[in-house]
Scaffold this active site. Structure first.
Site, PDB file in Angstrom:
ATOM      1  N   HIS A 174     -78.455  20.671   6.734  1.00 16.89           N
ATOM      2  CA  HIS A 174     -77.849  22.273   6.479  1.00 16.89           C
ATOM      3  C   HIS A 174     -78.243  23.058   7.684  1.00 16.89           C
ATOM      4  O   HIS A 174     -79.376  22.981   8.108  1.00 16.89           O
ATOM      5  CB  HIS A 174     -78.433  23.103   5.211  1.00 16.89           C
ATOM      6  CG  HIS A 174     -77.383  24.039   4.687  1.00 16.89           C
ATOM      7  ND1 HIS A 174     -77.418  25.427   5.493  1.00 16.89           N
ATOM      8  CD2 HIS A 174     -76.454  24.129   3.920  1.00 16.89           C
ATOM      9  CE1 HIS A 174     -76.561  26.112   4.941  1.00 16.89           C
ATOM     10  NE2 HIS A 174     -75.934  25.311   4.002  1.00 16.89           N
TER      11      HIS A 174
ATOM     12  N   ASP B 275     -73.162  20.620  -1.013  1.00 15.05           N
ATOM     13  CA  ASP B 275     -71.963  19.984  -0.939  1.00 15.05           C
ATOM     14  C   ASP B 275     -71.849  18.513  -1.290  1.00 15.05           C
ATOM     15  O   ASP B 275     -70.909  18.101  -1.972  1.00 15.05           O
ATOM     16  CB  ASP B 275     -71.509  20.011   0.736  1.00 15.05           C
ATOM     17  CG  ASP B 275     -71.367  21.420   1.117  1.00 15.05           C
ATOM     18  OD1 ASP B 275     -70.645  22.188   0.476  1.00 15.05           O
ATOM     19  OD2 ASP B 275     -71.741  21.644   2.407  1.00 15.05           O
TER      20      ASP B 275
END
Length: 427
Positions: free
Chosen positions: A306, A363
């Site tokens: 991330h 995600d």
């Protein structure tokens, strides 16, 4: 600590005040920089630029901390429901029972969408991407609610918030039903907010709807974990559009468009498309993890690491548990999900990924859960928008109540210098 920062350039010194947040974040207030020195800062992507002061969400990527209004995301995901979290984000405090009941009742009262909206959605082909449909429908709400919000009126502000919280789930459900060729239906006022959303999305004609508590709890958690994430691309878009005093619905529509991109909300769709490609190639996860390590290979591993969290994404920890519960309860056998679990195992054990902290992110797990729930891949980003709605509202409200100025970034010009106009026969 000094309360001033000093910039030296060209033999001159310029002093700027230092501001400190409640979590000891430090920033240099440079709003007088251009006026005093003639210079500006250059920060592509605004990675080091604070566009505002905000009291909504605190994020520490190095330590893996995410808090809404001071409350740990872990506590909220475990102990609160989505409507409670929405109230918290928008109004600043967790609601008591009376406040929550009123909020829900007011939302249910406004949950109808003008029948003319059906003509708009029916004008889209089934091939239209759901995010484009959702953005258009949200913008179209302006035509049916043309009066601007009087931000000085607490009652008017509350009314606008309730209207969009009520109508947005209908638009989300209609967007999916349009994609699937199902009739457009309204919900059930006897159900909770998330339960009603799920029923509107999945109720089949001539079939009794049966609610699965594990599914509803997982969906509730997904929405909570996506509800806000500080000054990301779509939230900043909502704030900058709203800074022109554009209305709430128009600002939200802009935020939806920003969320659509594969580098932002579209990332969970990109994860499933990657998994499908790996499965179509034979499903050898070790092969693709080796490709991900190869700097000369164009393969990109989606759903790992991330750009903010330099540790395990706290939301991913929660969703990993939810994904295991959903897959276990539903007893799903799906080769795509088998591929996902294979990639997860390698990423959590292989030192290449562990050392670089390339852990499965929100995600990755949200994509797995949405697929298990039977939500089409093209709808994944729409579900992200459904979750992010209260965060967008909270930031729009905060920005307007603080009287923030219109957003107007500067630039460093790198084009041609002044030159004479060339006549057509001399070009």
């Amino acid at each position: 600590m000094s309360d001033k920062a000093i910039l030296e350039f060209g033999g001159s010194k310029y002093e700027f005040p230092v501001v400190q947040g409640t979590e000891n974040e430090v920033g240099i207030d440079i709003k007088t920089l251009r006026g005093s020195s003639g210079m500006i800062t250059l920060d592509p992507g605004y990675k080091n630029t604070g566009s505002c002061e905000s009291g909504i969400t605190f994020l520490n990527g190095e330590k893996g901390i995410l808090r809404y209004r001071g409350y740990a995301i872990e506590d909220l995901a475990e102990k609160a429901d989505f409507l409670e979290v929405a109230f918290l984000l928008i109004f600043g405090e967790l609601p008591n029972q009376e406040q929550l009941h009123k909020f829900h009742e007011d939302i249910k009262h406004e949950s109808h969408v003008d029948e003319e909206m059906k003509k708009i959605i029916n004008g889209f082909p089934k091939s239209a991407h759901p995010m484009g449909v959702l953005s258009s429908l949200t913008s179209a709400l302006i035509a049916f609610n043309p009066t601007s919000v009087d931000v000085a009126s607490e009652e008017a502000m509350y009314s606008a918030i309730v209207r969009i919280m009520a109508k947005f789930p209908v638009l989300v459900a209609w967007t999916m039903r349009k994609k699937m060729g199902l009739p457009l239906e309204y919900g059930d006022d006897t159900m909770g907010y998330v339960e009603n959303l799920h029923k509107m999305m999945f109720k089949r004609p001539n079939k009794e709807y049966k609610m699965n508590r594990v599914v509803i709890d997982a969906l509730d958690q997904l929405l909570i974990l996506h509800a806000d994430h500080e000054q990301n691309c779509s939230t900043s878009t909502v704030r900058i559009v709203g800074s022109s005093h554009a209305g709430l619905f128009a600002s939200l529509s802009a935020g939806i468009s920003a969320l659509w991109g594969p580098l932002h909300g579209g990332a969970n769709q990109a994860v499933l498309e990657m998994l499908e490609a790996i499965a179509a190639d034979g499903g050898d996860t070790n092969k693709f993890m080796a490709k991900a390590k190869d700097k000369n290979d164009s393969f990109r591993l989606m759903g790992f690491g991330h750009r903010v969290y330099k540790n395990f994404d706290p939301r991913a920890k929660i969703l990993k548990k939810a994904a295991d519960e959903v897959l276990g309860d539903l007893g799903i056998e799906d080769h795509i999900l088998d591929v996902a679990k294979g990639l997860e195992k390698v990423a959590l054990e292989d030192q290449y990924f562990v050392k670089r902290k390339l852990y499965p992110n929100v995600d990755f797990y949200s994509g797995i859960i949405y697929r298990a729930l039977g939500i089409p891949v093209e709808m994944f980003t729409v579900m992200f928008a459904m979750g992010r709605l209260p965060g967008w509202i909270a930031h729009w409200r905060e920005m307007r109540l603080r009287g923030e100025p219109i957003g107007r970034p500067r630039q460093i010009y790198i084009g041609e210098n002044s030159r004479p106009f060339a006549a057509m026969n001399n070009r």
